[in-house]
Design an enzyme around this catalytic site. Structure first.
Site, short mmCIF file in Angstrom:
data_model
loop_
_atom_site.label_atom_id
_atom_site.label_comp_id
_atom_site.label_asym_id
_atom_site.label_seq_id
_atom_site.Cartn_x
_atom_site.Cartn_y
_atom_site.Cartn_z
N HIS A 204 12.77 35.16 15.43
CA HIS A 204 13.59 34.42 16.40
C HIS A 204 13.32 32.93 16.21
O HIS A 204 12.21 32.54 15.83
CB HIS A 204 13.16 34.87 17.80
CG HIS A 204 13.99 34.38 18.93
ND1 HIS A 204 13.88 33.11 19.43
CD2 HIS A 204 14.94 34.99 19.68
CE1 HIS A 204 14.71 32.96 20.44
NE2 HIS A 204 15.38 34.09 20.61
N ASP B 51 4.53 37.35 18.32
CA ASP B 51 5.63 37.13 19.25
C ASP B 51 6.00 38.50 19.82
O ASP B 51 6.65 39.30 19.15
CB ASP B 51 6.81 36.50 18.50
CG ASP B 51 8.07 36.42 19.35
OD1 ASP B 51 8.04 36.92 20.49
OD2 ASP B 51 9.07 35.88 18.86
N GLN C 3 9.78 41.04 22.66
CA GLN C 3 10.55 42.28 22.75
C GLN C 3 9.66 43.51 22.88
O GLN C 3 10.15 44.58 23.24
CB GLN C 3 11.46 42.45 21.51
CG GLN C 3 12.55 41.40 21.38
CD GLN C 3 13.61 41.48 22.48
OE1 GLN C 3 13.76 42.48 23.17
NE2 GLN C 3 14.35 40.41 22.65
N LYS D 123 12.26 39.54 30.51
CA LYS D 123 12.74 40.68 29.72
C LYS D 123 12.09 41.98 30.16
O LYS D 123 12.30 43.02 29.56
CB LYS D 123 12.43 40.44 28.23
CG LYS D 123 13.20 39.27 27.61
CD LYS D 123 12.92 39.19 26.13
CE LYS D 123 13.27 37.86 25.52
NZ LYS D 123 14.70 37.62 25.39
N CYS E 207 19.84 34.04 17.90
CA CYS E 207 18.76 33.06 17.61
C CYS E 207 17.99 33.44 16.36
O CYS E 207 16.77 33.23 16.28
CB CYS E 207 17.81 32.91 18.79
SG CYS E 207 18.61 32.22 20.24
#
Ligand code: 7TS
Length: 413
Positions: free
Chosen positions: A122, A200, A203, A226, A366
């Site tokens: 991303h 990261d 998600q 999220k 993104c």
């Protein structure tokens, strides 16, 4: 397994109509919806104990401080972190990554050093490193992908194996492909080079059981919006010894120990990295989001998504002219399905589905470099969460079939 119908009752927004149809919300990779418990926690704070934290001696301030700090402890447990003071509140994943790029990066990356990323990052896990590399005359190197959108581990070994590798930053789950990456394996490779590892987890933390100890990374970043929580709350977890050695990111109130006209000493962890009044109400509500997910059980959240994704992938294969990106097996991916029709632009698809009350996302997600590699301007993306059902997947399929018929036909003429 939990009862999805019961879960849905906790989400007021799911009963609203969009263009005369009941909302089918399939844009969860962008942000999830919020249960009433989270919404209520925000208004309860403002109604009953709104006060600034860490400062007042009065009851309201004490209550707010305890509630805020309790969430830090919950988060540490949720991600398998040993120390509560290694959990730093930020605004979002993006800010957490920027914190590391500024505070760790500008003091540890030297000219000629290599920062390793993957080809599916991303922009939030790419642009901060581009900026750092430019600032420090360092280089970026990329792990390439296989044809089915997984990390090419040969490429990973080769790129990470460079003696110049100082930092490896990789997503745990791709927001554009759905791929779940073998982050523990990547971290092991990085460690054998003495490199630092940032994950990261924007998600993955919302969708998979997560343990920073099992991954054995140095930093992990994610966002609460999220995972049923409000917008405006992110987390940076870091190994305490690294965080201790890092200078502050932002200067101001709360992050200091003592201040003179010309200098200051800094607060201890975690407050050294939390300058100014934080997002108190939303942090407290984020704790309620964790409670909600823990009541369901993260193993069950994952199982529900595998079931839905498997079901959807099977249905997708019955559609004409469709390309699906990412791994073919639901076990290798989260509840994210990126796809394109040969004749229909993803933006048109998004608009047509919206007419039926179905919210998907279309565009580059993104991940512009990845889109370039795939040779597309964008994809359409459906992404699932705990409240989505097979009936909703059926509605999506029917709408896609219809859109392809109408638009594919127009394009053909
Ligand atoms: N990393 C990944 C893998 C993401 O999916 C996102 C957001 C971010 C970082 C940034 O998170 P933020 O909370 O700081 O914005 N992904 C998406 C998406 O897929 N659609 O909208 C936002």
């Amino acid at each position: 397994m939990f009862d999805t119908k019961k879960v849905r009752e906790d989400f007021p927004i799911l009963s609203r109509k969009v263009n005369g149809q009941t909302l089918v919300y399939l844009d969860n990779a962008a942000t999830s919806q919020k249960p009433i418990q989270v919404i209520d926690a925000i208004s309860q704070y403002y109604k009953e104990y709104n006060a600034n934290i860490h400062r007042g001696l009065h009851t309201l301030s004490e209550e707010a401080t305890i509630a805020y700090e309790d969430v830090r402890e919950k988060i540490a447990k949720f991600i398998g972190a040993r120390e509560t003071n290694s959990v730093i509140f930020t605004r979002n994943t993006t800010e957490a990554i920027n914190l590391v790029a500024h505070s760790w990066g500008r003091h540890n990356i030297l000219p000629g050093d290599q920062i390793v990323l993957s080809a599916m990052e991303h922009h939030s896990n790419l642009v901060p490193w581009q900026m750092l590399a430019k600032d420090r005359q360092a280089n970026l190197a990329f792990i390439e992908l296989t044809a089915d959108g997984q990390l090419d581990m040969e490429s990973a070994k080769k790129v990470i194996g460079s003696p110049r590798t100082k930092l490896v930053c990789i997503n745990h789950m791709s927001n554009a492909l759905g791929t779940i990456n073998p982050v523990a394996e990547i971290a092991k490779l990085a460690r054998s080079q003495g490199a630092t590892v940032l994950i990261d987890a924007a998600q993955s933390v919302p969708h998979l059981p997560t343990s920073v100890q099992e991954i054995d990374c140095d930093f992990l970043a994610f966002s609460f919006h999220k995972m049923l929580g409000p917008t405006g709350v992110g987390v940076l977890w870091g190994k305490p010894e690294l965080l201790e050695a890092m200078p502050p990111f932002l200067g101001g109130g709360d992050m200091i120990s003592a201040v003179w006209r010309d200098r200051a000493t800094y607060n201890e962890l975690p407050w050294k990295f939390e300058a100014g009044t934080p997002n108190i109400a939303d942090v407290i509500a984020s704790g309620v989001a964790i409670d909600y997910l823990q009541n369901l059980g993260m193993e069950n959240v994952r199982a529900h998504e595998i079931e839905l994704t498997e079901y959807a992938l099977k249905k997708f294969t019955t559609l004409n002219d469709v390309v699906i990106y990412g791994p073919p097996n639901a076990k290798d991916r989260g509840g994210v399905i990126s796809f394109n029709f040969a004749q229909v632009h993803p933006h048109d698809l998004g608009q047509i589905l919206n007419e039926s009350g179905i919210a998907i996302r279309a565009g580059h997600h993104c991940c512009q470099p990845l889109m370039r590699d795939l040779n597309v301007s964008g994809t359409a993306r459906a992404s699932f969460y705990i409240y989505n059902t097979k009936e909703e997947v059926d509605l999506l399929m029917a709408a896609l079939e219809e859109a392809n018929k109408v638009m594919g036909h127009v394009a053909f003429r």
